[in-house]
Scaffold this motif. Structure first.
Motif, PDB file in Angstrom:
ATOM      1  N   ARG A 144     -26.848  88.646 -29.482  1.00 43.45           N
ATOM      2  CA  ARG A 144     -28.211  89.058 -29.141  1.00 43.45           C
ATOM      3  C   ARG A 144     -29.255  88.018 -29.531  1.00 43.45           C
ATOM      4  NH1 ARG A 144     -28.649  94.918 -31.746  1.00 43.45           N
ATOM      5  NH2 ARG A 144     -27.467  93.793 -33.336  1.00 43.45           N
ATOM      6  N   LYS A 145     -29.077  87.418 -30.713  1.00 40.67           N
ATOM      7  CA  LYS A 145     -30.059  86.434 -31.176  1.00 40.67           C
ATOM      8  C   LYS A 145     -30.084  85.217 -30.253  1.00 40.67           C
ATOM      9  CE  LYS A 145     -29.782  87.744 -36.069  1.00 40.67           C
ATOM     10  NZ  LYS A 145     -29.416  87.284 -37.432  1.00 40.67           N
ATOM     11  N   HIS A 146     -28.904  84.763 -29.852  1.00 34.47           N
ATOM     12  CA  HIS A 146     -28.841  83.605 -28.953  1.00 34.47           C
ATOM     13  C   HIS A 146     -29.428  83.960 -27.589  1.00 34.47           C
ATOM     14  CE1 HIS A 146     -26.523  81.444 -31.885  1.00 34.47           C
ATOM     15  NE2 HIS A 146     -25.545  82.344 -31.876  1.00 34.47           N
ATOM     16  N   ALA A 147     -29.134  85.152 -27.109  1.00 35.78           N
ATOM     17  CA  ALA A 147     -29.659  85.582 -25.811  1.00 35.78           C
ATOM     18  C   ALA A 147     -31.180  85.657 -25.847  1.00 35.78           C
ATOM     19  CB  ALA A 147     -29.072  86.937 -25.433  1.00 35.78           C
ATOM     20  N   ALA A 148     -31.738  86.174 -26.931  1.00 36.52           N
ATOM     21  CA  ALA A 148     -33.196  86.296 -27.051  1.00 36.52           C
ATOM     22  C   ALA A 148     -33.863  84.918 -27.036  1.00 36.52           C
ATOM     23  CB  ALA A 148     -33.547  87.043 -28.337  1.00 36.52           C
ATOM     24  N   LYS A 149     -33.271  83.951 -27.749  1.00 37.82           N
ATOM     25  CA  LYS A 149     -33.819  82.596 -27.763  1.00 37.82           C
ATOM     26  C   LYS A 149     -33.761  81.956 -26.379  1.00 37.82           C
ATOM     27  CE  LYS A 149     -32.546  81.678 -32.586  1.00 37.82           C
ATOM     28  NZ  LYS A 149     -31.656  80.893 -33.493  1.00 37.82           N
ATOM     29  N   LEU A 150     -32.635  82.156 -25.701  1.00 37.62           N
ATOM     30  CA  LEU A 150     -32.476  81.568 -24.370  1.00 37.62           C
ATOM     31  C   LEU A 150     -33.409  82.214 -23.356  1.00 37.62           C
ATOM     32  CD1 LEU A 150     -28.607  81.082 -24.232  1.00 37.62           C
ATOM     33  CD2 LEU A 150     -30.353  79.298 -24.312  1.00 37.62           C
TER      34      LEU A 150
ATOM     35  N   VAL B 244     -36.454  83.258 -24.011  1.00 38.51           N
ATOM     36  CA  VAL B 244     -37.754  82.618 -24.253  1.00 38.51           C
ATOM     37  C   VAL B 244     -37.778  81.222 -23.644  1.00 38.51           C
ATOM     38  CG1 VAL B 244     -39.305  81.729 -26.035  1.00 38.51           C
ATOM     39  CG2 VAL B 244     -38.209  83.959 -26.343  1.00 38.51           C
ATOM     40  N   ILE B 245     -36.687  80.466 -23.847  1.00 38.53           N
ATOM     41  CA  ILE B 245     -36.596  79.111 -23.291  1.00 38.53           C
ATOM     42  C   ILE B 245     -36.655  79.151 -21.769  1.00 38.53           C
ATOM     43  CG2 ILE B 245     -35.051  77.137 -23.008  1.00 38.53           C
ATOM     44  CD1 ILE B 245     -34.070  77.677 -25.877  1.00 38.53           C
ATOM     45  N   ALA B 246     -35.931  80.104 -21.169  1.00 37.47           N
ATOM     46  CA  ALA B 246     -35.910  80.217 -19.709  1.00 37.47           C
ATOM     47  C   ALA B 246     -37.299  80.491 -19.155  1.00 37.47           C
ATOM     48  CB  ALA B 246     -34.940  81.323 -19.293  1.00 37.47           C
TER      49      ALA B 246
ATOM     50  N   ALA C 244     -40.191  79.944 -20.609  1.00 37.52           N
ATOM     51  CA  ALA C 244     -41.084  78.819 -20.899  1.00 37.52           C
ATOM     52  C   ALA C 244     -40.885  77.697 -19.884  1.00 37.52           C
ATOM     53  CB  ALA C 244     -40.837  78.302 -22.311  1.00 37.52           C
ATOM     54  N   LEU C 245     -39.632  77.342 -19.615  1.00 39.29           N
ATOM     55  CA  LEU C 245     -39.349  76.250 -18.687  1.00 39.29           C
ATOM     56  C   LEU C 245     -39.619  76.646 -17.241  1.00 39.29           C
ATOM     57  CD1 LEU C 245     -35.989  74.907 -20.190  1.00 39.29           C
ATOM     58  CD2 LEU C 245     -38.197  73.738 -20.214  1.00 39.29           C
ATOM     59  N   MET C 246     -39.267  77.876 -16.899  1.00 35.38           N
ATOM     60  CA  MET C 246     -39.323  78.326 -15.513  1.00 35.38           C
ATOM     61  C   MET C 246     -40.729  78.686 -15.057  1.00 35.38           C
ATOM     62  SD  MET C 246     -36.843  81.277 -13.903  1.00 35.38           S
ATOM     63  CE  MET C 246     -37.505  82.546 -15.015  1.00 35.38           C
ATOM     64  N   VAL C 247     -41.555  79.193 -15.990  1.00 39.20           N
ATOM     65  CA  VAL C 247     -42.869  79.711 -15.606  1.00 39.20           C
ATOM     66  C   VAL C 247     -44.013  79.083 -16.396  1.00 39.20           C
ATOM     67  CG1 VAL C 247     -44.291  81.781 -15.424  1.00 39.20           C
ATOM     68  CG2 VAL C 247     -41.843  81.920 -14.917  1.00 39.20           C
ATOM     69  N   VAL C 248     -43.960  79.201 -17.717  1.00 41.73           N
ATOM     70  CA  VAL C 248     -45.112  78.838 -18.551  1.00 41.73           C
ATOM     71  C   VAL C 248     -45.471  77.363 -18.432  1.00 41.73           C
ATOM     72  CG1 VAL C 248     -46.040  78.779 -20.889  1.00 41.73           C
ATOM     73  CG2 VAL C 248     -44.610  80.717 -20.166  1.00 41.73           C
TER      74      VAL C 248
ATOM     75  N   HIS D 122     -39.293  73.760 -13.950  1.00 40.21           N
ATOM     76  CA  HIS D 122     -38.968  75.020 -13.284  1.00 40.21           C
ATOM     77  C   HIS D 122     -37.477  75.119 -12.985  1.00 40.21           C
ATOM     78  CE1 HIS D 122     -39.252  78.432 -10.548  1.00 40.21           C
ATOM     79  NE2 HIS D 122     -38.556  77.716  -9.674  1.00 40.21           N
ATOM     80  N   LEU D 123     -36.900  74.057 -12.420  1.00 42.26           N
ATOM     81  CA  LEU D 123     -35.475  74.080 -12.088  1.00 42.26           C
ATOM     82  C   LEU D 123     -34.610  74.199 -13.341  1.00 42.26           C
ATOM     83  CD1 LEU D 123     -35.259  71.398  -9.239  1.00 42.26           C
ATOM     84  CD2 LEU D 123     -35.169  73.883  -9.024  1.00 42.26           C
ATOM     85  N   ALA D 124     -35.024  73.536 -14.419  1.00 46.29           N
ATOM     86  CA  ALA D 124     -34.287  73.652 -15.681  1.00 46.29           C
ATOM     87  C   ALA D 124     -34.321  75.087 -16.196  1.00 46.29           C
ATOM     88  CB  ALA D 124     -34.871  72.697 -16.718  1.00 46.29           C
ATOM     89  N   GLY D 125     -35.490  75.734 -16.070  1.00 41.32           N
ATOM     90  CA  GLY D 125     -35.616  77.122 -16.497  1.00 41.32           C
ATOM     91  C   GLY D 125     -34.760  78.064 -15.665  1.00 41.32           C
ATOM     92  N   VAL D 126     -34.694  77.807 -14.348  1.00 36.26           N
ATOM     93  CA  VAL D 126     -33.855  78.632 -13.471  1.00 36.26           C
ATOM     94  C   VAL D 126     -32.384  78.473 -13.859  1.00 36.26           C
ATOM     95  CG1 VAL D 126     -33.058  78.968 -11.102  1.00 36.26           C
ATOM     96  CG2 VAL D 126     -35.486  78.607 -11.561  1.00 36.26           C
ATOM     97  N   LEU D 127     -31.969  77.255 -14.194  1.00 39.11           N
ATOM     98  CA  LEU D 127     -30.586  77.026 -14.614  1.00 39.11           C
ATOM     99  C   LEU D 127     -30.256  77.806 -15.889  1.00 39.11           C
ATOM    100  CD1 LEU D 127     -30.290  73.196 -13.922  1.00 39.11           C
ATOM    101  CD2 LEU D 127     -28.949  74.980 -12.819  1.00 39.11           C
ATOM    102  N   VAL D 128     -31.199  77.809 -16.840  1.00 40.83           N
ATOM    103  CA  VAL D 128     -30.981  78.568 -18.077  1.00 40.83           C
ATOM    104  C   VAL D 128     -30.898  80.058 -17.775  1.00 40.83           C
ATOM    105  CG1 VAL D 128     -31.959  79.195 -20.330  1.00 40.83           C
ATOM    106  CG2 VAL D 128     -32.101  76.832 -19.530  1.00 40.83           C
ATOM    107  N   GLN D 129     -31.803  80.538 -16.916  1.00 42.31           N
ATOM    108  CA  GLN D 129     -31.790  81.961 -16.589  1.00 42.31           C
ATOM    109  C   GLN D 129     -30.490  82.344 -15.874  1.00 42.31           C
ATOM    110  OE1 GLN D 129     -31.735  84.019 -13.852  1.00 42.31           O
ATOM    111  NE2 GLN D 129     -32.214  85.866 -15.016  1.00 42.31           N
TER     112      GLN D 129
END
Length: 295
Positions: free
Chosen positions: A224-230, A232-234, A236-240, A263-270
């Motif tokens: 859960r902790k890793h998923a929550a961090k990812l 946020v990263i997704a 941030a990269l994809m939208v923010v 944006h593309l990096a964030g989509v890959l993480v998501q």
């Protein structure tokens, strides 16, 4: 489920490519000559490159052609037909713009609709699966379509549309996560329903002493902790970051490139999370999903 790099790359890049074709089909922007050639080159590189990467997920590459035979019942087959139709129609539309400086609007509209239909059929491959409750919800096709349109708007230089679509994408992504976290419980699948045994059932010993195909592919778990961090990263990269860059620096070349890459990096993480967080009901047989991991 185990996140396969080929499928992650396929769904992320092809979505952006078909999103760009969607905007080009409707004339946003209206381009001809070498400018049109560059736009279509990027679109086809992403769309076709993404589709080709999916072949690496097939055990027998020769079976790829068989995917076209089951279009009446299979969303994978419908995706294959939609992709071919979209690429052919938009290819003709591109040729007219690049070599003859001519735009046939109805042809572009048909190609644009087929491009978006391809993304929808891709999303339905996952959304139809009742065995994976997290995917089996309306937010799944909504996310795929929003990501494709947001990426397409960015790549086509439609900044105002991109800003709106990225905010919409962020909201739909959050909806998918919130709804998805409850879907397994809502589906009502338990170890009792999985084994068809009456009364309270608990796992005494795992069915296998070692890993097999099902445990490797279907019972992948992320803390859960890793998923929550990812998550946020997704976001941030994809939208923010893309929204902030475009609002602060405007639609100039370098800021636009930074926004697209982020944006593309964030989509890959998501998309990695999309697969890693998906709980297949077969995991109940192997003692998974009894409790969420802490991290």
């Amino acid at each position: 489920m185990h996140p396969a790099p080929s499928v992650i790359i396929f769904s992320s890049l092809s979505g952006a490519g078909f999103g760009l074709l969607f905007f080009l089909g409707f004339g946003f922007p209206t381009v001809t000559g070498w400018v049109a050639f560059v736009f279509y080159l990027i679109a086809y590189a992403l769309a076709v490159g993404g589709l080709m990467s999916a072949l690496f997920h097939l055990g027998n590459k020769k079976n790829a052609v068989k995917s076209y035979s089951q279009w009446r019942t299979s969303w994978l087959s419908r995706e294959a037909w939609c992709a071919v139709a979209a690429l052919l129609v938009m290819g003709l539309h591109a040729a007219l713009q690049v070599f003859f400086g001519t735009t046939v609007a109805p042809l572009g509209w048909i190609g644009a609709i087929l491009s978006l239909a391809t993304v929808f059929t891709t999303s339905m491959i996952y959304a139809q699966l009742k065995t994976i409750p997290r995917w089996n919800q309306p937010a799944t096709p909504a996310f795929f379509l929003a990501a494709s349109l947001a990426g397409g708007a960015l790549l086509s230089g439609n900044v105002d549309a991109a800003l709106i679509l990225m905010v919409v994408l962020g909201a739909i992504t959050a909806w998918h996560w919130i709804k998805g976290d409850r879907r397994f419980a809502e589906a009502g699948s338990t170890i009792e329903t999985a084994t068809r045994l009456q009364g309270r059932v608990s796992l005494w010993e795992k069915p296998h002493t070692g890993e097999n195909y099902l445990t490797h592919e279907m019972v992948y778990q992320i803390g859960r902790k890793h998923a929550a961090k990812l998550r946020v990263i997704a976001l941030a990269l994809m939208v923010v970051i893309p929204v902030a860059v475009l609002l602060i620096f405007g639609p100039h070349h370098m800021p636009a490139i930074v926004a697209v890459l982020s944006h593309l990096a964030g989509v890959l993480v998501q998309r990695w999370l999309f697969f890693a967080e998906a709980e297949h009901v077969v995991g109940l047989y192997y003692g998974a999903h009894g409790a969420k991991r802490a991290g």
